[in-house]
Design a protein around this motif. Structure first.
Motif, PDB file in Angstrom:
ATOM      1  N   TYR A  75       0.816  -1.203   0.000  1.00  0.00           N
ATOM      2  CA  TYR A  75       0.000   0.000   0.000  1.00  0.00           C
ATOM      3  C   TYR A  75       0.857   1.263   0.000  1.00  0.00           C
ATOM      4  CZ  TYR A  75      -4.450  -2.417   0.622  1.00  0.00           C
ATOM      5  OH  TYR A  75      -5.560  -3.195   0.427  1.00  0.00           O
ATOM      6  N   ASP A  76       2.151   1.121   0.293  1.00  0.00           N
ATOM      7  CA  ASP A  76       3.046   2.275   0.204  1.00  0.00           C
ATOM      8  C   ASP A  76       3.107   2.801  -1.228  1.00  0.00           C
ATOM      9  OD1 ASP A  76       3.668   2.165   2.884  1.00  0.00           O
ATOM     10  OD2 ASP A  76       5.423   0.883   2.594  1.00  0.00           O
ATOM     11  N   ASP A  77       2.832   1.913  -2.193  1.00  0.00           N
ATOM     12  CA  ASP A  77       2.884   2.295  -3.601  1.00  0.00           C
ATOM     13  C   ASP A  77       1.570   2.867  -4.111  1.00  0.00           C
ATOM     14  OD1 ASP A  77       5.459   1.168  -3.663  1.00  0.00           O
ATOM     15  OD2 ASP A  77       4.619  -0.829  -4.023  1.00  0.00           O
ATOM     16  N   TRP A  78       0.556   2.923  -3.231  1.00  0.00           N
ATOM     17  CA  TRP A  78      -0.790   3.337  -3.629  1.00  0.00           C
ATOM     18  C   TRP A  78      -0.830   4.821  -3.934  1.00  0.00           C
ATOM     19  CZ3 TRP A  78      -5.309   0.662  -4.420  1.00  0.00           C
ATOM     20  CH2 TRP A  78      -6.490   1.408  -4.482  1.00  0.00           C
ATOM     21  N   LYS A  79      -1.136   5.135  -5.167  1.00  0.00           N
ATOM     22  CA  LYS A  79      -1.276   6.532  -5.579  1.00  0.00           C
ATOM     23  C   LYS A  79      -2.460   6.616  -6.544  1.00  0.00           C
ATOM     24  CE  LYS A  79       2.545   8.233  -3.636  1.00  0.00           C
ATOM     25  NZ  LYS A  79       2.904   6.990  -2.908  1.00  0.00           N
ATOM     26  N   VAL A  80      -3.271   7.652  -6.381  1.00  0.00           N
ATOM     27  CA  VAL A  80      -4.384   7.877  -7.290  1.00  0.00           C
ATOM     28  C   VAL A  80      -4.294   9.309  -7.800  1.00  0.00           C
ATOM     29  CG1 VAL A  80      -6.879   7.933  -7.597  1.00  0.00           C
ATOM     30  CG2 VAL A  80      -5.859   6.254  -6.050  1.00  0.00           C
ATOM     31  N   LYS A  81      -4.188   9.466  -9.108  1.00  0.00           N
ATOM     32  CA  LYS A  81      -4.192  10.800  -9.708  1.00  0.00           C
ATOM     33  C   LYS A  81      -5.637  11.237  -9.849  1.00  0.00           C
ATOM     34  CE  LYS A  81      -2.542  13.474 -13.660  1.00  0.00           C
ATOM     35  NZ  LYS A  81      -1.835  13.433 -14.969  1.00  0.00           N
ATOM     36  N   THR A  82      -6.031  12.209  -9.027  1.00  0.00           N
ATOM     37  CA  THR A  82      -7.438  12.604  -8.994  1.00  0.00           C
ATOM     38  C   THR A  82      -7.804  13.435 -10.230  1.00  0.00           C
ATOM     39  OG1 THR A  82      -6.883  14.522  -7.629  1.00  0.00           O
ATOM     40  CG2 THR A  82      -7.598  12.523  -6.492  1.00  0.00           C
ATOM     41  N   SER A  83      -9.113  13.490 -10.503  1.00  0.00           N
ATOM     42  CA  SER A  83      -9.623  14.164 -11.690  1.00  0.00           C
ATOM     43  C   SER A  83     -10.385  15.424 -11.310  1.00  0.00           C
ATOM     44  CB  SER A  83     -10.569  13.220 -12.443  1.00  0.00           C
ATOM     45  OG  SER A  83     -11.721  12.968 -11.647  1.00  0.00           O
ATOM     46  N   SER A  84     -10.803  16.168 -12.324  1.00  0.00           N
ATOM     47  CA  SER A  84     -11.615  17.363 -12.086  1.00  0.00           C
ATOM     48  C   SER A  84     -12.982  16.977 -11.524  1.00  0.00           C
ATOM     49  CB  SER A  84     -11.790  18.161 -13.385  1.00  0.00           C
ATOM     50  OG  SER A  84     -12.421  17.369 -14.383  1.00  0.00           O
ATOM     51  N   VAL A  85     -13.471  15.784 -11.882  1.00  0.00           N
ATOM     52  CA  VAL A  85     -14.746  15.321 -11.332  1.00  0.00           C
ATOM     53  C   VAL A  85     -14.622  15.139  -9.818  1.00  0.00           C
ATOM     54  CG1 VAL A  85     -16.487  13.487 -11.368  1.00  0.00           C
ATOM     55  CG2 VAL A  85     -15.366  14.200 -13.493  1.00  0.00           C
ATOM     56  N   PHE A  86     -13.479  14.616  -9.374  1.00  0.00           N
ATOM     57  CA  PHE A  86     -13.256  14.467  -7.936  1.00  0.00           C
ATOM     58  C   PHE A  86     -13.313  15.821  -7.240  1.00  0.00           C
ATOM     59  CE2 PHE A  86     -10.162  14.713  -4.399  1.00  0.00           C
ATOM     60  CZ  PHE A  86     -10.838  13.906  -3.487  1.00  0.00           C
ATOM     61  N   SER A  87     -12.680  16.836  -7.834  1.00  0.00           N
ATOM     62  CA  SER A  87     -12.689  18.173  -7.236  1.00  0.00           C
ATOM     63  C   SER A  87     -14.115  18.689  -7.087  1.00  0.00           C
ATOM     64  CB  SER A  87     -11.861  19.133  -8.097  1.00  0.00           C
ATOM     65  OG  SER A  87     -11.857  20.424  -7.531  1.00  0.00           O
ATOM     66  N   ASP A  88     -14.919  18.533  -8.122  1.00  0.00           N
ATOM     67  CA  ASP A  88     -16.311  18.984  -8.058  1.00  0.00           C
ATOM     68  C   ASP A  88     -17.078  18.218  -6.979  1.00  0.00           C
ATOM     69  OD1 ASP A  88     -15.864  20.745 -10.120  1.00  0.00           O
ATOM     70  OD2 ASP A  88     -16.654  19.405 -11.678  1.00  0.00           O
ATOM     71  N   ARG A  89     -16.900  16.902  -6.949  1.00  0.00           N
ATOM     72  CA  ARG A  89     -17.645  16.073  -6.007  1.00  0.00           C
ATOM     73  C   ARG A  89     -17.248  16.365  -4.562  1.00  0.00           C
ATOM     74  NH1 ARG A  89     -19.723  10.993  -7.788  1.00  0.00           N
ATOM     75  NH2 ARG A  89     -20.614  11.283  -9.864  1.00  0.00           N
ATOM     76  N   ILE A  90     -15.951  16.441  -4.294  1.00  0.00           N
ATOM     77  CA  ILE A  90     -15.516  16.620  -2.905  1.00  0.00           C
ATOM     78  C   ILE A  90     -15.892  18.006  -2.399  1.00  0.00           C
ATOM     79  CG2 ILE A  90     -13.160  17.454  -3.328  1.00  0.00           C
ATOM     80  CD1 ILE A  90     -14.248  14.908  -0.632  1.00  0.00           C
ATOM     81  N   ASN A  91     -15.867  19.012  -3.261  1.00  0.00           N
ATOM     82  CA  ASN A  91     -16.308  20.344  -2.834  1.00  0.00           C
ATOM     83  C   ASN A  91     -17.805  20.345  -2.530  1.00  0.00           C
ATOM     84  OD1 ASN A  91     -14.188  22.577  -2.830  1.00  0.00           O
ATOM     85  ND2 ASN A  91     -13.693  21.505  -4.734  1.00  0.00           N
ATOM     86  N   GLY A  92     -18.580  19.618  -3.310  1.00  0.00           N
ATOM     87  CA  GLY A  92     -20.006  19.510  -3.025  1.00  0.00           C
ATOM     88  C   GLY A  92     -20.263  18.825  -1.693  1.00  0.00           C
ATOM     89  N   VAL A  93     -19.497  17.774  -1.403  1.00  0.00           N
ATOM     90  CA  VAL A  93     -19.636  17.078  -0.122  1.00  0.00           C
ATOM     91  C   VAL A  93     -19.279  18.006   1.031  1.00  0.00           C
ATOM     92  CG1 VAL A  93     -18.726  15.194   1.307  1.00  0.00           C
ATOM     93  CG2 VAL A  93     -19.241  14.789  -1.114  1.00  0.00           C
ATOM     94  N   VAL A  94     -18.180  18.715   0.901  1.00  0.00           N
ATOM     95  CA  VAL A  94     -17.764  19.652   1.954  1.00  0.00           C
ATOM     96  C   VAL A  94     -18.842  20.701   2.185  1.00  0.00           C
ATOM     97  CG1 VAL A  94     -16.109  21.478   2.516  1.00  0.00           C
ATOM     98  CG2 VAL A  94     -15.294  19.267   1.659  1.00  0.00           C
ATOM     99  N   ASP A  95     -19.401  21.247   1.124  1.00  0.00           N
ATOM    100  CA  ASP A  95     -20.460  22.251   1.271  1.00  0.00           C
ATOM    101  C   ASP A  95     -21.650  21.687   2.034  1.00  0.00           C
ATOM    102  OD1 ASP A  95     -18.929  24.057  -0.126  1.00  0.00           O
ATOM    103  OD2 ASP A  95     -20.026  23.818  -2.025  1.00  0.00           O
ATOM    104  N   ASP A  96     -22.021  20.430   1.732  1.00  0.00           N
ATOM    105  CA  ASP A  96     -23.137  19.800   2.438  1.00  0.00           C
ATOM    106  C   ASP A  96     -22.843  19.666   3.926  1.00  0.00           C
ATOM    107  OD1 ASP A  96     -24.665  19.582   0.176  1.00  0.00           O
ATOM    108  OD2 ASP A  96     -24.211  17.463  -0.180  1.00  0.00           O
ATOM    109  N   TYR A  97     -21.650  19.231   4.246  1.00  0.00           N
ATOM    110  CA  TYR A  97     -21.326  18.991   5.653  1.00  0.00           C
ATOM    111  C   TYR A  97     -21.137  20.284   6.437  1.00  0.00           C
ATOM    112  CZ  TYR A  97     -21.425  13.978   5.348  1.00  0.00           C
ATOM    113  OH  TYR A  97     -21.857  12.683   5.221  1.00  0.00           O
TER     114      TYR A  97
END
Length: 392
Positions: free
Chosen positions: A364-386
């Motif tokens: 799992y030390d090698d685990w890397k995920v290159k996030t997308s613009s969709v992730f940015s939109d989704r996570i900001n929406g989640v933060v706004d909800d919370y």
């Protein structure tokens, strides 16, 4: 060097055995690798056609374990494969007998893909099922938000599963207690979890608008130890799916416009709180606009469907799982939606070319995920909800 796309010899042997049991003599096998474009991580997938004179083609789907090395010992991967064998090999039959005993109409029964067999050998774990794609089923586009019709169908299927769990507990409490004991979720070490969590937090915070970053970072690091709490039952244990997201729901649109749906990928079934399955569906499958319009209505629809499913099993919802218990468990589980968004949304929204390949990782030390613009939109929406809900 072996062709990476070639089917493992053990898979061909298993399919030949299945074909023989289905009376396909001297069959011709066509085994084709299937890419999910980032929708699956723990298995290599194959579509199989078995052809023999005098028979219709047998269309099959196989999941073959692709996780090896140290990563096997750092997480619950091996148990995931065993859990899925338990579901298709035992739980499906248990639930079917409960439905038959209570004369549940066919249209109200929980549907599973037809199960043909498995290979339980370590590092070769394989499940063979019917190919739902051959019957027109497909997965939802994970980069798009679910809509109301899809979501309402998904919670109706989820309610059937949870209701059957309650019925199983009522009919055979000792056996059920043993099952949930065996299905307890296993975390890795605290240190491993901390390292992984810190990396995920950095990705989530980095994708957030500047005004939310400090608040989100503090909340996530203050609550890292609470993650384990959401994998435990609250007032009454049930079996939960554990990974109830659109990529694990095969669906098709009927001629009348309604949705037909079959949940799949039962690797994460465990004892837990049913509200966490709802959080999983909502926060991995929807965007902020969907939640603004449908969040409360979807929770109401789930509980309505749960009550209906319990009554079909001759159970009284007020005695088994009253509304006050549902509301309490929802309130307690709501923070889980934020925490799992940090962990799961990078995988749900990753571009296919950037999807991590567990068969290539040794740790799992090698685990890397290159996030997308969709992730940015989704996570900001989640933060706004919370923030709006007073949790952040």
């Amino acid at each position: 060097m072996a062709d990476a796309s070639a089917p493992p010899p053990a898979l061909r042997t298993l399919i030949e055995d299945i074909a023989q049991k289905q009376n396909y003599n001297n069959p011709q096998l066509t085994i084709t690798p299937l890419s999910t474009g980032g929708g699956n991580y723990t298995s290599e997938l194959f579509l199989i056609t078995v052809t023999a004179p005098g028979h219709e083609d047998l269309r099959l789907f196989a999941k073959v374990a692709n996780v090896n090395g140290k990563i096997r010992d750092e997480g619950p991967i091996t148990k995931c494969y065993e859990t899925e064998r338990f579901v298709y090999g035992s739980l499906v039959d248990i639930f079917s007998k409960i439905e038959e005993k209570n004369s549940v109409a066919v249209e109200h029964r929980l549907r599973f893909p037809k199960y043909y067999g498995c290979n339980p050998k370590l590092l070769e774990e394989t499940i063979v099922l019917e190919d739902l794609g051959a019957r027109g089923f497909d997965t939802h586009d994970r980069l798009k938000s679910i809509d109301w019709l899809y979501a309402a169908t998904a919670v109706a299927e989820l309610a059937k599963f949870h209701a059957l769990s309650f019925a199983y507990q009522e009919e055979n409490p000792e056996e059920f207690a043993q099952v949930i004991k065996e299905r307890k979720f296993e975390f890795g070490s605290d240190e491993r979890m901390k390292v992984m969590w810190e990396g995920m937090v950095r990705e989530a915070v980095g994708a957030c608008r500047e005004e939310s970053r400090a608040r989100l970072a503090k909340y996530l690091m203050d609550n890292v130890k609470r993650v384990r709490d959401y994998y435990e039952p609250l007032r009454r244990p049930v079996l939960v799916h554990g990974d109830y997201r659109p990529s694990n729901l095969m669906h098709k649109i009927r001629p009348d416009g309604s949705v037909e749906m079959i949940p799949v990928d039962w690797q994460m079934v465990r004892a837990g709180c049913l509200a966490t399955d709802l959080m999983y569906l909502i926060f991995t499958g929807s965007d902020a606009a969907f939640r603004a319009s449908h969040y409360t209505a979807l929770l109401e629809e789930y509980y309505r469907q749960l009550c209906a499913a319990l009554r079909r099993l001759k159970l009284d919802p007020e005695a088994v799982y009253p509304r006050e218990d549902f509301d309490y468990e929802l309130e307690q589980s709501l923070p889980y939606g934020l925490l799992l968004s940090v962990f799961v949304l990078p995988l749900v929204t990753v571009e296919a070319a950037n999807a991590p390949k567990l068969d290539k990782l040794m740790s799992y030390d090698d685990w890397k995920v290159k996030t997308s613009s969709v992730f940015s939109d989704r996570i900001n929406g989640v933060v706004d909800d919370y923030v709006a809900w007073g949790i952040l």
